[in-house]
Design a protein around this motif. Sequence first.
Motif, short mmCIF file in Angstrom:
data_model
loop_
_atom_site.label_atom_id
_atom_site.label_comp_id
_atom_site.label_asym_id
_atom_site.label_seq_id
_atom_site.Cartn_x
_atom_site.Cartn_y
_atom_site.Cartn_z
N UNK A 66 0.83 -1.21 0.00
CA UNK A 66 0.00 0.00 0.00
C UNK A 66 0.86 1.25 0.00
N UNK A 67 1.94 1.23 0.77
CA UNK A 67 2.79 2.42 0.84
C UNK A 67 3.40 2.76 -0.52
N UNK A 68 3.72 1.75 -1.27
CA UNK A 68 4.36 1.97 -2.57
C UNK A 68 3.34 2.29 -3.65
N UNK A 136 -9.45 -8.07 -0.53
CA UNK A 136 -9.59 -7.35 0.74
C UNK A 136 -9.40 -5.84 0.58
N UNK A 137 -9.58 -5.35 -0.65
CA UNK A 137 -9.34 -3.93 -0.90
C UNK A 137 -10.24 -3.02 -0.06
N UNK A 138 -11.43 -3.52 0.32
CA UNK A 138 -12.34 -2.69 1.11
C UNK A 138 -11.74 -2.29 2.46
N UNK A 139 -10.76 -3.05 2.95
CA UNK A 139 -10.14 -2.71 4.24
C UNK A 139 -9.36 -1.41 4.18
N UNK A 141 -10.47 1.01 1.91
CA UNK A 141 -11.38 1.92 1.24
C UNK A 141 -11.36 1.84 -0.27
N UNK A 142 -10.91 0.73 -0.81
CA UNK A 142 -10.87 0.56 -2.26
C UNK A 142 -11.74 -0.61 -2.70
N UNK A 143 -11.85 -0.79 -3.98
CA UNK A 143 -12.51 -1.95 -4.56
C UNK A 143 -11.55 -2.59 -5.56
N UNK A 164 -18.20 -11.63 -1.16
CA UNK A 164 -16.76 -11.86 -1.12
C UNK A 164 -16.01 -10.55 -1.04
N UNK A 165 -16.37 -9.58 -1.90
CA UNK A 165 -15.64 -8.32 -1.97
C UNK A 165 -16.00 -7.39 -0.82
N UNK A 166 -17.28 -7.26 -0.52
CA UNK A 166 -17.71 -6.28 0.48
C UNK A 166 -17.32 -6.66 1.90
N UNK A 167 -17.28 -7.97 2.19
CA UNK A 167 -16.87 -8.39 3.54
C UNK A 167 -15.36 -8.41 3.68
N UNK A 168 -14.65 -8.41 2.54
CA UNK A 168 -13.18 -8.44 2.54
C UNK A 168 -12.66 -9.62 3.35
N UNK A 169 -13.40 -10.73 3.27
CA UNK A 169 -12.99 -11.91 4.03
C UNK A 169 -11.97 -12.75 3.31
N UNK A 170 -11.53 -13.79 4.00
CA UNK A 170 -10.63 -14.78 3.41
C UNK A 170 -11.37 -16.11 3.39
N UNK A 171 -11.34 -16.75 2.24
CA UNK A 171 -12.15 -17.93 2.02
C UNK A 171 -11.26 -19.09 1.59
#
Length: 265
Positions: A66-68, A136-139, A141-143, A164-171
């Motif tokens: 993210x920093x980069x 997990x982009x939602x964590x 603030x992205x999609x 899958x996308x909105x919960x930003x979970x791992x499956x």
Amino acid sequence: MTSPIRVETGSDPALAVVTIDHPPLNLYDRDLHTALVEAVTQLETGKPRGALFRAEGKVVSGGVDVRDSFLPISQDADVEAGTRYFAELVELGERVHRLPFPTVFAAHGLTLTWAFELALACDLIVAAESASFGLIEATVGLTPAMGGTQRLAQRVGQGRAKYFVMTAGRFGATEMERWGAVDRLVPDGELDATARTLAQDLAAGPTTAHAATKEILATLAADGLDTANARTAEIAGKLFATADLRGAMDSFVERGHGKATFRGA
């Protein structure tokens, strides 16, 4: 500096093996982005008959640095820069998706964000039982912006893709296979051999016919069933001009089913 991605043909020139090796977590940064663009360009120009995407390390990828990649754009609130960057990612995913030969992605462990989007751009996903996946982009603030959301929806439906996308979970891989997101699930110790054998078999097969299959399905996804039906005769009919079809027909008549060899022409 060693490239974070290498493309090798090894003993089987028909199959290109694309290996992600950017320790410790194979995070997506500018260097990996540049290397992935170069690798895809190499696949487009080298024209192998199949490709296997795989990764070294404990995980396939821990996601994005993210920093980069994102922090400078977010600090400047630079919408134009963000749009340009995501446009590059979407086009990169499309280029992988449009490769005119079979592509297989092997997932041996945690496969987050860009790596799962890359997997979804491939034709087939083979996963080890201990693999897991997440967008997990939602964590932050992205999609997802490499085409992963829409490709996941094509595989599992919009409802599950949103979940899958909105919960930003791992499956886990078992659940992902049940959903239809993963095509084949294998024991951990068998992943590499299984994925390589599958990719090699596809690369040795009737790759002009495989390309036609991909074109018909791409037409279905883009334009719907009626248009895909309307174009199928034209797309499939061109195969009668290929040496592979003529050779396979002769082989079938002379020796029976399953004895033909193919050259991809």
